[in-house]
Design a protein around this motif. Structure first.
Motif, PDB file in Angstrom:
ATOM      1  N   MET A 254       0.828  -1.200  -0.147  1.00  0.00           N
ATOM      2  CA  MET A 254      -0.097   0.084   0.135  1.00  0.00           C
ATOM      3  C   MET A 254       0.854   1.232   0.143  1.00  0.00           C
ATOM      4  N   GLY A 255       0.281   2.082  -0.692  1.00  0.00           N
ATOM      5  CA  GLY A 255       1.134   3.450  -0.784  1.00  0.00           C
ATOM      6  C   GLY A 255       0.977   4.202   0.117  1.00  0.00           C
ATOM      7  N   GLU A 256       1.528   5.541   0.513  1.00  0.00           N
ATOM      8  CA  GLU A 256       1.261   6.507   1.367  1.00  0.00           C
ATOM      9  C   GLU A 256      -0.191   6.736   1.626  1.00  0.00           C
ATOM     10  N   PRO A 257      -0.492   6.749   2.961  1.00  0.00           N
ATOM     11  CA  PRO A 257      -2.086   7.118   3.213  1.00  0.00           C
ATOM     12  C   PRO A 257      -2.666   8.026   2.519  1.00  0.00           C
ATOM     13  N   GLN A 258      -1.949   9.150   2.178  1.00  0.00           N
ATOM     14  CA  GLN A 258      -2.628  10.498   1.481  1.00  0.00           C
ATOM     15  C   GLN A 258      -2.886  10.278   0.087  1.00  0.00           C
ATOM     16  N   GLN A 259      -2.662   8.971  -0.581  1.00  0.00           N
ATOM     17  CA  GLN A 259      -2.896   8.827  -1.890  1.00  0.00           C
ATOM     18  C   GLN A 259      -4.013   8.043  -2.161  1.00  0.00           C
ATOM     19  N   GLY A 260      -5.127   8.734  -1.802  1.00  0.00           N
ATOM     20  CA  GLY A 260      -6.371   8.191  -2.134  1.00  0.00           C
ATOM     21  C   GLY A 260      -6.917   7.113  -1.194  1.00  0.00           C
ATOM     22  N   ALA A 261      -8.133   6.574  -1.258  1.00  0.00           N
ATOM     23  CA  ALA A 261      -8.743   5.912  -0.310  1.00  0.00           C
ATOM     24  C   ALA A 261      -7.931   4.555  -0.153  1.00  0.00           C
ATOM     25  N   LEU A 262      -8.089   3.821   0.989  1.00  0.00           N
ATOM     26  CA  LEU A 262      -7.842   2.440   1.213  1.00  0.00           C
ATOM     27  C   LEU A 262      -8.741   1.618   0.517  1.00  0.00           C
ATOM     28  N   GLU A 263      -8.294   0.430   0.131  1.00  0.00           N
ATOM     29  CA  GLU A 263      -9.154  -0.526  -0.541  1.00  0.00           C
ATOM     30  C   GLU A 263     -10.027  -1.269   0.652  1.00  0.00           C
ATOM     31  N   SER A 264     -11.289  -1.506   0.096  1.00  0.00           N
ATOM     32  CA  SER A 264     -12.059  -2.243   0.869  1.00  0.00           C
ATOM     33  C   SER A 264     -11.834  -3.409   1.345  1.00  0.00           C
ATOM     34  N   LEU A 265     -10.970  -4.255   0.823  1.00  0.00           N
ATOM     35  CA  LEU A 265     -10.460  -5.556   1.157  1.00  0.00           C
ATOM     36  C   LEU A 265      -9.487  -5.217   2.503  1.00  0.00           C
ATOM     37  N   SER A 266      -9.947  -5.976   3.768  1.00  0.00           N
ATOM     38  CA  SER A 266      -9.257  -6.030   5.041  1.00  0.00           C
ATOM     39  C   SER A 266      -9.127  -4.284   5.272  1.00  0.00           C
ATOM     40  N   LEU A 267     -10.091  -3.773   5.265  1.00  0.00           N
ATOM     41  CA  LEU A 267      -9.911  -2.120   5.618  1.00  0.00           C
ATOM     42  C   LEU A 267      -9.328  -1.949   6.709  1.00  0.00           C
ATOM     43  N   VAL A 268      -9.788  -2.537   7.759  1.00  0.00           N
ATOM     44  CA  VAL A 268      -9.525  -2.426   9.092  1.00  0.00           C
ATOM     45  C   VAL A 268      -8.032  -2.261   9.357  1.00  0.00           C
ATOM     46  N   GLN A 269      -7.746  -3.589   8.749  1.00  0.00           N
ATOM     47  CA  GLN A 269      -6.100  -3.766   9.112  1.00  0.00           C
ATOM     48  C   GLN A 269      -5.104  -3.036   8.254  1.00  0.00           C
ATOM     49  N   LEU A 270      -5.784  -2.332   7.076  1.00  0.00           N
ATOM     50  CA  LEU A 270      -5.125  -1.542   6.214  1.00  0.00           C
ATOM     51  C   LEU A 270      -5.020  -0.350   6.860  1.00  0.00           C
ATOM     52  N   ALA A 271      -6.139   0.142   7.545  1.00  0.00           N
ATOM     53  CA  ALA A 271      -6.111   1.403   8.189  1.00  0.00           C
ATOM     54  C   ALA A 271      -5.031   1.398   9.418  1.00  0.00           C
ATOM     55  N   ALA A 272      -5.097   0.396  10.267  1.00  0.00           N
ATOM     56  CA  ALA A 272      -4.139   0.022  11.405  1.00  0.00           C
ATOM     57  C   ALA A 272      -2.821   0.006  11.003  1.00  0.00           C
ATOM     58  N   ASN A 273      -2.510  -0.455   9.629  1.00  0.00           N
ATOM     59  CA  ASN A 273      -1.165  -0.476   9.314  1.00  0.00           C
ATOM     60  C   ASN A 273      -0.622   0.948   9.073  1.00  0.00           C
ATOM     61  N   ALA A 274      -1.725   1.688   8.303  1.00  0.00           N
ATOM     62  CA  ALA A 274      -1.252   3.154   7.911  1.00  0.00           C
ATOM     63  C   ALA A 274      -0.879   4.035   9.128  1.00  0.00           C
ATOM     64  N   ILE A 275      -1.851   3.722  10.169  1.00  0.00           N
ATOM     65  CA  ILE A 275      -1.677   4.695  11.497  1.00  0.00           C
ATOM     66  C   ILE A 275      -0.507   4.221  12.225  1.00  0.00           C
ATOM     67  N   ARG A 276      -0.164   3.038  12.031  1.00  0.00           N
ATOM     68  CA  ARG A 276       1.170   2.463  12.856  1.00  0.00           C
ATOM     69  C   ARG A 276       2.103   2.971  12.283  1.00  0.00           C
ATOM     70  N   ARG A 277       2.191   2.963  10.916  1.00  0.00           N
ATOM     71  CA  ARG A 277       3.360   3.645  10.347  1.00  0.00           C
ATOM     72  C   ARG A 277       3.622   5.081  10.628  1.00  0.00           C
ATOM     73  N   MET A 278       2.483   5.833  10.599  1.00  0.00           N
ATOM     74  CA  MET A 278       2.480   7.119  10.975  1.00  0.00           C
ATOM     75  C   MET A 278       3.063   7.378  12.555  1.00  0.00           C
TER      76      MET A 278
END
Length: 231
Positions: free
Chosen positions: A1-25
């Motif tokens: 997944m790219g940087e969180p600013q670059q558009g919406a996260l994909e719906s598949l595993s959305l919660v985990q993708l969001a958690a990954n993005a915030i964790r990196r931040m």
């Protein structure tokens, strides 16, 4: 997944993708210790609605990266100096035991894991991806612990993973303020791995002594003095 600013996260595993993005931040220092997490801002930044965001925040709370207080919301976890001291001295003790038991390396496959983690660190440094670099750094150090082939030792190390990640993130921040860039950060780990590959446990332990909590405490002290003198 790219940087969180670059558009919406994909719906598949959305919660985990969001958690990954915030964790990196958090690990990159984009979200500072003690900073309140504003839901409106995060939903806009990540391109998601509030329900998956709140579930992602619960995941990160379970990991210990954030804390949630009634009527105050969620904020990035804060480590006290005593917390850092305890976590890093425990890490050093576990790593020393692992080196004493695991060097010279008897199982080449274990060494390969450390080599792959170092390559990932190099890629993250080149991309200036601090959050992912911290996570790759943890994988590197946990791979050194795994050299011992000692399951309970590995479990003890893994039990403080998220706390170690916060310490490593703070360490990286302190070293950058002490004029150590990301390539130099990776170079220290490359040298440590070279000593492991050479099969000299005494040399590895000597490097760990200056690589670990002692050097971090000195950096924290120097950064604190600089801040005080400039205020």
């Amino acid at each position: 997944m790219g940087e969180p600013q670059q558009g919406a996260l994909e719906s598949l595993s959305l919660v985990q993708l969001a958690a990954n993005a915030i964790r990196r931040m958090i690990l990159a220092g984009e979200l500072a210790e003690g900073e309140r997490l504003i839901e409106e801002r995060l939903t806009e930044q990540l391109g998601i609605s509030r329900p998956p965001l709140r579930e992602a925040l619960r995941v990160l709370e379970q990991e210990g990266l954030i804390v949630t207080r009634p009527r105050r919301g969620s904020m990035v976890a804060t480590l006290t100096d005593q917390d850092v001291f305890e976590i890093l001295t425990l890490r050093s003790a576990l790593e020393r035991l692992a080196i004493e038991l695991g060097v010279p390396v008897q199982v080449p496959e274990r060494l390969k894991v450390a080599q792959e983690a170092l390559l990932e660190m190099e890629r993250c440094a080149e991309a200036q991806d601090r959050g992912s670099l911290v996570q790759a750094g943890y994988r590197f150090h946990s791979s050194l612990v795994a050299l011992a082939g000692h399951r309970r030792l590995e479990e003890a190390y893994a039990s403080v993973q998220q706390q170690l990640l916060l310490c490593m993130a703070r360490n990286l921040y302190a070293r950058e303020h002490y004029h150590e860039g990301l390539p130099e950060h990776v170079a220290r780990h490359r040298y440590l791995l070279e000593l492991v590959e050479a099969g000299n446990p005494a040399a590895v332990l000597a490097e760990l002594a200056v690589h670990g909590e002692r050097s971090f405490s000195e950096l924290q002290s120097n950064v604190g003095k600089r801040s005080a003198s400039s205020s």
